[in-house]
Design a protein around this motif. Sequence first.
Motif, PDB file in Angstrom:
ATOM      1  N   ASN A  15     -15.009 -32.130  51.139  1.00 39.00           N
ATOM      2  CA  ASN A  15     -13.987 -33.308  51.026  1.00 39.00           C
ATOM      3  C   ASN A  15     -13.656 -33.505  52.422  1.00 39.00           C
ATOM      4  N   MET A  44     -10.769 -35.822  54.301  1.00 38.03           N
ATOM      5  CA  MET A  44      -9.771 -36.942  54.245  1.00 38.03           C
ATOM      6  C   MET A  44      -8.956 -37.296  55.473  1.00 38.03           C
ATOM      7  N   ILE A  98      -8.797 -42.778  50.877  1.00 32.91           N
ATOM      8  CA  ILE A  98     -10.244 -42.859  50.652  1.00 32.91           C
ATOM      9  C   ILE A  98     -10.861 -42.111  51.806  1.00 32.91           C
ATOM     10  N   GLY A  99     -11.642 -40.909  51.412  1.00 34.88           N
ATOM     11  CA  GLY A  99     -12.322 -40.328  52.504  1.00 34.88           C
ATOM     12  C   GLY A  99     -13.850 -39.987  52.057  1.00 34.88           C
ATOM     13  N   LYS A 100     -14.375 -38.992  52.583  1.00 37.32           N
ATOM     14  CA  LYS A 100     -15.933 -38.896  52.040  1.00 37.32           C
ATOM     15  C   LYS A 100     -16.231 -37.517  51.573  1.00 37.32           C
ATOM     16  N   ARG A 101     -17.009 -37.507  50.677  1.00 45.08           N
ATOM     17  CA  ARG A 101     -17.325 -36.351  49.786  1.00 45.08           C
ATOM     18  C   ARG A 101     -18.937 -36.368  50.277  1.00 45.08           C
ATOM     19  N   ILE A 102     -19.327 -34.906  50.763  1.00 49.10           N
ATOM     20  CA  ILE A 102     -20.467 -34.700  51.205  1.00 49.10           C
ATOM     21  C   ILE A 102     -20.980 -33.528  50.362  1.00 49.10           C
ATOM     22  N   GLU A 103     -22.215 -33.274  49.873  1.00 45.66           N
ATOM     23  CA  GLU A 103     -22.898 -32.453  49.085  1.00 45.66           C
ATOM     24  C   GLU A 103     -24.170 -32.013  50.101  1.00 45.66           C
ATOM     25  N   MET A 104     -24.115 -30.790  50.373  1.00 44.37           N
ATOM     26  CA  MET A 104     -25.155 -30.115  51.449  1.00 44.37           C
ATOM     27  C   MET A 104     -25.934 -29.068  50.772  1.00 44.37           C
ATOM     28  N   LEU A 121     -19.692 -33.883  60.941  1.00 42.26           N
ATOM     29  CA  LEU A 121     -19.170 -34.639  59.991  1.00 42.26           C
ATOM     30  C   LEU A 121     -17.972 -35.312  59.955  1.00 42.26           C
ATOM     31  N   GLU A 141     -12.271 -29.647  53.777  1.00 38.98           N
ATOM     32  CA  GLU A 141     -12.121 -28.674  52.799  1.00 38.98           C
ATOM     33  C   GLU A 141     -13.413 -28.610  52.162  1.00 38.98           C
ATOM     34  N   ASP A 193     -30.540 -30.793  52.463  1.00 42.09           N
ATOM     35  CA  ASP A 193     -30.296 -32.067  51.893  1.00 42.09           C
ATOM     36  C   ASP A 193     -28.616 -32.307  51.913  1.00 42.09           C
ATOM     37  N   VAL A 194     -28.377 -33.419  52.537  1.00 36.84           N
ATOM     38  CA  VAL A 194     -27.120 -33.854  52.617  1.00 36.84           C
ATOM     39  C   VAL A 194     -27.017 -35.182  51.712  1.00 36.84           C
ATOM     40  N   ARG A 195     -26.116 -35.130  51.188  1.00 39.53           N
ATOM     41  CA  ARG A 195     -25.822 -36.530  50.273  1.00 39.53           C
ATOM     42  C   ARG A 195     -24.406 -36.978  50.521  1.00 39.53           C
ATOM     43  N   ILE A 196     -24.076 -38.173  51.019  1.00 36.73           N
ATOM     44  CA  ILE A 196     -22.658 -38.506  51.377  1.00 36.73           C
ATOM     45  C   ILE A 196     -22.132 -39.637  50.467  1.00 36.73           C
ATOM     46  N   GLY A 197     -21.153 -39.344  49.782  1.00 37.26           N
ATOM     47  CA  GLY A 197     -20.255 -40.297  49.034  1.00 37.26           C
ATOM     48  C   GLY A 197     -18.835 -40.565  49.393  1.00 37.26           C
ATOM     49  N   LYS A 198     -18.184 -40.716  48.492  1.00 36.18           N
ATOM     50  CA  LYS A 198     -16.786 -41.159  48.889  1.00 36.18           C
ATOM     51  C   LYS A 198     -15.766 -40.395  47.897  1.00 36.18           C
ATOM     52  N   ARG A 199     -14.730 -39.828  48.633  1.00 30.88           N
ATOM     53  CA  ARG A 199     -13.610 -39.118  47.905  1.00 30.88           C
ATOM     54  C   ARG A 199     -12.582 -39.818  48.068  1.00 30.88           C
ATOM     55  N   ILE A 200     -11.994 -40.143  46.856  1.00 32.19           N
ATOM     56  CA  ILE A 200     -10.760 -41.116  46.610  1.00 32.19           C
ATOM     57  C   ILE A 200      -9.807 -40.186  45.850  1.00 32.19           C
TER      58      ILE A 200
END
Lengths: 84, 84
Positions: free
Chosen positions: A8, A10, A40-46, A68, A77, B37-44
Amino acid sequence: MKFKAHINIMPHKELLDPQGKTVTKNMAGVNVDGVHDVRIGKRIEMTLEATDEANAKSKVDTACEKLLANLIMESYEYELETLA
Amino acid sequence: MKFKAHINIMPHKELLDPQGKTVTKNMAGVNVDGVHDVRIGKRIEMTLEATDEANAKSKVDTACEKLLANLIMESYEYELETLA
């Protein structure tokens, strides 16, 4: 070993988040009341390969710090999940 | 009652995520190897007032479906934290 990092990123709490402010204002337009604060921030799955958990953490930290996140404006975090 | 919703909005798994693909490729540039693999979304993160938990969930669902997420390309999930 294979790991999945759920990251996450933020905006710092001290900073204005103009995108979040705009969304807060627009809640009335979709008939949702009582919303005070949206950030609003970013969520990244890697998914990554690493020799062990310490190595995986070191890779995720480097990726966040150098690529990132913008540490001047954002903080990050993450949780590390062991896949295999 | 006051609640905080922690919302994750991610691109559907079936979809290409060009931003994520670009970040994956650029990991080599910051000397991080083994990233697949990296996937990017939003964290709110959203604070809201609601009468109870069911009411809060209904507000968060409406906000996600009508404003925050594009359900054609993204899916959302959230955790609801009771503040007071």
